[in-house]
Every structure is written in C-alpha cells, then in structure tokens.
Design a protein around this motif. Sequence first.
Motif, PDB file in Angstrom:
ATOM      1  N   ALA A   1       0.820  -1.212   0.000  1.00  0.00           N
ATOM      2  CA  ALA A   1       0.000   0.000   0.000  1.00  0.00           C
ATOM      3  C   ALA A   1       0.854   1.263   0.000  1.00  0.00           C
ATOM      4  CB  ALA A   1      -0.935  -0.002   1.209  1.00  0.00           C
ATOM      5  N   LEU A   2       1.928   1.281   0.771  1.00  0.00           N
ATOM      6  CA  LEU A   2       2.701   2.504   0.952  1.00  0.00           C
ATOM      7  C   LEU A   2       3.799   2.732  -0.081  1.00  0.00           C
ATOM      8  CD1 LEU A   2       3.060   2.509   4.841  1.00  0.00           C
ATOM      9  CD2 LEU A   2       1.736   4.118   3.441  1.00  0.00           C
ATOM     10  N   SER A   3       4.351   1.672  -0.659  1.00  0.00           N
ATOM     11  CA  SER A   3       5.507   1.870  -1.546  1.00  0.00           C
ATOM     12  C   SER A   3       5.196   2.743  -2.764  1.00  0.00           C
ATOM     13  CB  SER A   3       6.132   0.537  -1.959  1.00  0.00           C
ATOM     14  OG  SER A   3       5.224  -0.261  -2.654  1.00  0.00           O
ATOM     15  N   PRO A   4       3.999   2.666  -3.380  1.00  0.00           N
ATOM     16  CA  PRO A   4       3.744   3.591  -4.491  1.00  0.00           C
ATOM     17  C   PRO A   4       3.681   5.061  -4.045  1.00  0.00           C
ATOM     18  CG  PRO A   4       2.200   1.754  -4.564  1.00  0.00           C
ATOM     19  CD  PRO A   4       2.917   1.685  -3.250  1.00  0.00           C
ATOM     20  N   LEU A   5       3.325   5.300  -2.779  1.00  0.00           N
ATOM     21  CA  LEU A   5       3.214   6.666  -2.272  1.00  0.00           C
ATOM     22  C   LEU A   5       4.556   7.224  -1.805  1.00  0.00           C
ATOM     23  CD1 LEU A   5      -0.034   6.264  -0.144  1.00  0.00           C
ATOM     24  CD2 LEU A   5       0.157   7.087  -2.499  1.00  0.00           C
ATOM     25  N   ILE A   6       5.393   6.356  -1.231  1.00  0.00           N
ATOM     26  CA  ILE A   6       6.655   6.811  -0.629  1.00  0.00           C
ATOM     27  C   ILE A   6       7.826   6.684  -1.593  1.00  0.00           C
ATOM     28  CG2 ILE A   6       8.304   6.307   1.227  1.00  0.00           C
ATOM     29  CD1 ILE A   6       5.837   5.726   2.985  1.00  0.00           C
ATOM     30  N   GLY A   7       7.802   5.665  -2.429  1.00  0.00           N
ATOM     31  CA  GLY A   7       8.858   5.490  -3.422  1.00  0.00           C
ATOM     32  C   GLY A   7      10.098   4.813  -2.871  1.00  0.00           C
ATOM     33  N   ALA A   8      11.255   5.231  -3.369  1.00  0.00           N
ATOM     34  CA  ALA A   8      12.521   4.553  -3.098  1.00  0.00           C
ATOM     35  C   ALA A   8      12.943   4.596  -1.637  1.00  0.00           C
ATOM     36  CB  ALA A   8      13.623   5.137  -3.975  1.00  0.00           C
ATOM     37  N   ASP A   9      12.404   5.492  -0.841  1.00  0.00           N
ATOM     38  CA  ASP A   9      12.740   5.530   0.588  1.00  0.00           C
ATOM     39  C   ASP A   9      12.262   4.286   1.320  1.00  0.00           C
ATOM     40  OD1 ASP A   9      13.975   7.947   0.323  1.00  0.00           O
ATOM     41  OD2 ASP A   9      12.404   9.116   1.311  1.00  0.00           O
ATOM     42  N   LEU A  10      11.287   3.610   0.771  1.00  0.00           N
ATOM     43  CA  LEU A  10      10.761   2.395   1.384  1.00  0.00           C
ATOM     44  C   LEU A  10      11.362   1.208   0.647  1.00  0.00           C
ATOM     45  CD1 LEU A  10       8.864   1.262   3.517  1.00  0.00           C
ATOM     46  CD2 LEU A  10       6.999   1.442   1.875  1.00  0.00           C
ATOM     47  N   ARG A  11      12.438   0.655   1.216  1.00  0.00           N
ATOM     48  CA  ARG A  11      13.208  -0.379   0.538  1.00  0.00           C
ATOM     49  C   ARG A  11      12.790  -1.794   0.902  1.00  0.00           C
ATOM     50  NH1 ARG A  11      16.488   3.308   2.668  1.00  0.00           N
ATOM     51  NH2 ARG A  11      17.126   1.874   4.280  1.00  0.00           N
ATOM     52  N   GLY A  12      12.247  -1.987   2.097  1.00  0.00           N
ATOM     53  CA  GLY A  12      11.899  -3.340   2.532  1.00  0.00           C
ATOM     54  C   GLY A  12      11.063  -3.319   3.792  1.00  0.00           C
ATOM     55  N   LEU A  13      10.753  -4.506   4.283  1.00  0.00           N
ATOM     56  CA  LEU A  13       9.857  -4.633   5.427  1.00  0.00           C
ATOM     57  C   LEU A  13      10.421  -4.003   6.697  1.00  0.00           C
ATOM     58  CD1 LEU A  13       8.441  -8.245   4.981  1.00  0.00           C
ATOM     59  CD2 LEU A  13       7.605  -6.074   4.048  1.00  0.00           C
ATOM     60  N   ARG A  14      11.731  -4.031   6.849  1.00  0.00           N
ATOM     61  CA  ARG A  14      12.329  -3.437   8.050  1.00  0.00           C
ATOM     62  C   ARG A  14      12.220  -1.915   8.050  1.00  0.00           C
ATOM     63  NH1 ARG A  14      16.075  -5.787  11.385  1.00  0.00           N
ATOM     64  NH2 ARG A  14      17.487  -4.035  11.043  1.00  0.00           N
ATOM     65  N   ASP A  15      11.888  -1.328   6.903  1.00  0.00           N
ATOM     66  CA  ASP A  15      11.704   0.127   6.833  1.00  0.00           C
ATOM     67  C   ASP A  15      10.310   0.542   7.284  1.00  0.00           C
ATOM     68  OD1 ASP A  15      14.260   0.485   5.893  1.00  0.00           O
ATOM     69  OD2 ASP A  15      13.664   0.535   3.795  1.00  0.00           O
ATOM     70  N   LEU A  16       9.489  -0.435   7.646  1.00  0.00           N
ATOM     71  CA  LEU A  16       8.141  -0.158   8.155  1.00  0.00           C
ATOM     72  C   LEU A  16       8.108  -0.393   9.651  1.00  0.00           C
ATOM     73  CD1 LEU A  16       6.085  -2.045   5.453  1.00  0.00           C
ATOM     74  CD2 LEU A  16       6.039   0.420   5.855  1.00  0.00           C
ATOM     75  N   ARG A  17       7.299   0.386  10.342  1.00  0.00           N
ATOM     76  CA  ARG A  17       7.106   0.131  11.770  1.00  0.00           C
ATOM     77  C   ARG A  17       5.621  -0.126  12.009  1.00  0.00           C
ATOM     78  NH1 ARG A  17       7.379   5.416  11.173  1.00  0.00           N
ATOM     79  NH2 ARG A  17       5.902   6.755  12.261  1.00  0.00           N
ATOM     80  N   LEU A  18       5.349  -1.131  12.822  1.00  0.00           N
ATOM     81  CA  LEU A  18       3.981  -1.507  13.165  1.00  0.00           C
ATOM     82  C   LEU A  18       3.671  -1.076  14.588  1.00  0.00           C
ATOM     83  CD1 LEU A  18       3.773  -5.187  11.842  1.00  0.00           C
ATOM     84  CD2 LEU A  18       2.876  -3.123  10.747  1.00  0.00           C
TER      85      LEU A  18
END
Length: 198
Positions: free
Chosen positions: A142-159
Amino acid sequence: MGFAAASVHEGPPVAVTEEERRLARTMPQPRRADFLIGRSALHRAVRAAGTSAGAVLCDGPRPRLPEELSASISHSRGVAVAVAGPADRFPALGVDLELGELPVRAAHLVLREPEQPLLGPPRTAASRLLTLYSAKEAAFKALSPLIGADLRGLRDLRLTPDGTGFLAAATGHPEPYVRVSVRHLPQGGVLCWALLSD
C-alpha cells in the motif's frame, strides 16, 4: 472496495483476458500459475468493486493498473487474493495472504530491534511472526507507491498494535500511514489488508 479469491483447484482461470494469457505463456511454471490465478482474483475484485479493467499486465513485479484503479494481489500455495477499488476513494491498497510458516530465526529480516516485543512469548512467536510479516507485506504494497525509493523493505516499516490489527508507517515518514486489518485463517494461515488511514 472489492475483495476476491481464486485457486488453482478451480481449474483454468476464467476471469483473465487473452492478452494476460499470452503474457503468462512466456513465464516459467509455477510463476505462470501464480500470475493467472492472481489476475483471476484481481478481475473478480474489480467487478466486486463495481468497476472494470482491461488486461492488467506487468511493470516489473507489480501489476500495471489503469490510473483510475487501485489494487493489490497476493498468492500463497495455489490460492490468490486481491483487493481493488477506485483510486480516488482508495489511493493505497495492499493485501497479503500467507498459508505457510515462517521460522522465528527469520525475525531479524522482518523486525527491527524495537519491534521484537511484538513477537510475544516463545510458544506463540512463530505464529505471531507470520502475522507481523503478513501485516508488513500488506502495508508495504500500500505505501511503496506513495513513498517510493525511501521504502526499501519490510524493516523500513514500523507496526503499532491497534485493536485487532496494526497501524503501519515508513520509518522517517510519519505520514502517510495505513491501517492493517488481520484475519487468522484455519490451520495457521493469515490474511492482511491495508488501507490508507485518515
């Protein structure tokens, strides 16, 4: 928003276009089967959302969607699921289906150190890790199209736990964030979907 599923056990996928079938013939198995059931689930979800789409081909690993459509596909062990809706109402959608297992030793690939407590006690850590992995997969889609290259993988997300699901955002990006819903399935599977939160 529309949701749908498809399975290899249904026989040849019927909800696909001839152009998608031609593209599938260029793919090796089992990628071909995953592609076809994924597109079948997608077309069903699009119809369930009250809209339509022609052939949905590929941009790398992602489906090439019409601008007016937002959608996400996932497949696991011969089953595919999809969510779809009008992009003006659902600018970010993500879905993930997991019907397998994930060893606890893989937790470092999914979670950063501050998230380790989300695993809970050792006796439930494996099933909890599968849930966290699936939640992050749905959020990433959901977020990668909005954020782009800054979101590289699952560890770049916080739950962050939120009721029966999670709120998810990219590290260093307080917004946008998505609400991830979680459904536990029989025999240890998990289904998660993510929607942009207000």
